[in-house]
Design an enzyme around this catalytic site. Sequence first.
Site, PDB file in Angstrom:
ATOM      1  N   ASP A  57       0.859  -1.258   0.021  1.00 46.55           N
ATOM      2  CA  ASP A  57      -0.012  -0.064   0.045  1.00 46.55           C
ATOM      3  C   ASP A  57       0.867   1.052   0.203  1.00 46.55           C
ATOM      4  OD1 ASP A  57      -1.904   2.068   0.765  1.00 46.55           O
ATOM      5  OD2 ASP A  57      -1.981   1.258   2.597  1.00 46.55           O
TER       6      ASP A  57
ATOM      7  N   ASN B 100       1.118   8.306   0.816  1.00 39.10           N
ATOM      8  CA  ASN B 100       1.673   9.815   0.936  1.00 39.10           C
ATOM      9  C   ASN B 100       3.039   9.992   1.262  1.00 39.10           C
ATOM     10  OD1 ASN B 100      -0.067  11.348  -1.047  1.00 39.10           O
ATOM     11  ND2 ASN B 100      -1.624  10.809   0.384  1.00 39.10           N
TER      12      ASN B 100
ATOM     13  N   HIS C 232       3.708   0.591   2.875  1.00 38.96           N
ATOM     14  CA  HIS C 232       3.425  -0.441   3.653  1.00 38.96           C
ATOM     15  C   HIS C 232       3.371  -1.771   3.147  1.00 38.96           C
ATOM     16  CE1 HIS C 232       2.322   3.245   5.874  1.00 38.96           C
ATOM     17  NE2 HIS C 232       1.577   3.576   4.949  1.00 38.96           N
TER      18      HIS C 232
ATOM     19  N   ASP D 240      -6.858   3.519  -1.864  1.00 40.54           N
ATOM     20  CA  ASP D 240      -6.454   2.994  -0.353  1.00 40.54           C
ATOM     21  C   ASP D 240      -7.914   3.073   0.620  1.00 40.54           C
ATOM     22  OD1 ASP D 240      -6.671   5.665  -0.512  1.00 40.54           O
ATOM     23  OD2 ASP D 240      -5.220   5.892   1.047  1.00 40.54           O
ATOM     24  N   ARG D 241      -8.691   3.889   0.193  1.00 40.07           N
ATOM     25  CA  ARG D 241      -9.825   4.067   1.099  1.00 40.07           C
ATOM     26  C   ARG D 241     -10.830   2.863   0.435  1.00 40.07           C
ATOM     27  NH1 ARG D 241     -12.567   9.902   0.629  1.00 40.07           N
ATOM     28  NH2 ARG D 241     -14.250   8.899   2.077  1.00 40.07           N
TER      29      ARG D 241
ATOM     30  N   ASP E 139      -9.653   5.224   9.051  1.00 33.86           N
ATOM     31  CA  ASP E 139      -8.197   4.889   8.643  1.00 33.86           C
ATOM     32  C   ASP E 139      -7.336   6.351   8.568  1.00 33.86           C
ATOM     33  OD1 ASP E 139      -5.932   4.494   7.329  1.00 33.86           O
ATOM     34  OD2 ASP E 139      -6.663   3.689   5.416  1.00 33.86           O
TER      35      ASP E 139
ATOM     36  N   THR F  47      -5.725  24.590  27.041  1.00 34.27           N
ATOM     37  CA  THR F  47      -5.494  24.636  25.601  1.00 34.27           C
ATOM     38  C   THR F  47      -5.251  23.185  25.150  1.00 34.27           C
ATOM     39  OG1 THR F  47      -4.287  26.971  25.880  1.00 34.27           O
ATOM     40  CG2 THR F  47      -3.858  25.745  24.011  1.00 34.27           C
TER      41      THR F  47
END
Lengths: 207, 207
Positions: free
Chosen positions: B5, B8, B12, B75-76, B90, B145
């Site tokens: 996979d 960006n 993997h 990938d999605r 993901d 914060t």
Amino acid sequence: MILCDVGNSRMHFFDGGKPLHLTFDEGLGRYGDEVVYFICVNGKIAPRISKEAPGWIDLSEYRMLHSDYRGLGIDREAACLGAWDGVVIDAGSAITVDVMERGLHKGGWIWPGISSFKEAYAGISPKLAVGIDPGVDITSLPKDTESAVSFAVLAPVKRLVEYFAPQFDITITGGDAHIFAPLFPEAKVDELLVFKGMEKMIKEKRC
Amino acid sequence: MILCDVGNSRMHFFDGGKPLHLTFDEGLGRYGDEVVYFICVNGKIAPRISKEAPGWIDLSEYRMLHSDYRGLGIDREAACLGAWDGVVIDAGSAITVDVMERGLHKGGWIWPGISSFKEAYAGISPKLAVGIDPGVDITSLPKDTESAVSFAVLAPVKRLVEYFAPQFDITITGGDAHIFAPLFPEAKVDELLVFKGMEKMIKEKRC
């Protein structure tokens, strides 16, 4: 009376007319010799103000908001004071959402501003370098990239405000207020909200 | 069978053992001469794969997800195929949330990934350069914060999934899955989800 809200990217001036949004150079050049009440969240520009605008009066010593939030920026404090009651959405360099209950600040959260979101998306992939569509349908699941991005930025504002403050009045301010206004047809857009809070600080201090 | 996979920021790999997360140089150096089934969302690295890994087989021609979403990254698509039913989160360079109903993709949305969010906050003000706390309380209004930032990143995932897919099973994958897992105690974390989808693509193509 001249008021100035010094942000992370610009200075916002108000003298009773239309607010002016100036660069630091423009703002200090034009108002450096005047008496200006100001708030400043920008640590980098503070030394320039001391040096180039010695007559300016820092309202950070005039803090008066009832809150147990630690580290609330003075611009958020001013916007909350300006509203006094209800949800305050300030859409500028950051998007802050705060909940006020009759003068008492109950808490709030911070997203990156619209331009930071856009940069973040573009930095991940050129395919995600799309605009934010204020009219995106946030009531159904997105089915294309631009909707998926616009939905991801806008739907959380609507759903979290609904979840945490369903019955509250809503006031929207900041340079990107127009992007969030369609989410809340009943909300008030008030570009003077921070200045109204600053006026309250000054009035309180004088009493 | 070796699967890859290509994301960006990293590649993997999975060959039946533990997934390997490699830089582009490492991945192409190590597997360039092998037969590898791959998916790739990274337009910049695609030409290098053609040149340095001529035996790799691109699964983008094996698309089989039932969806009317335009522009869904492969990938999605693979993650959704891997899950078949339920919500798929993901959490990688981007955070994608997709809803699957018995093999049918119903839509989804995209946030910047955790590291992009952190960069975006730090770029607005050094005061916002704080960590994301997976254990932040998302049931009450933040009062400092770090909580305000962690809440802003995490609460939308919980509330929007609840809103759009309240009764669905949830599967979480991606390098930052551990950050989102505490939001959904009933969810399954599956680091092999994308690879499972790729295996389905290959199996379908062979039939």
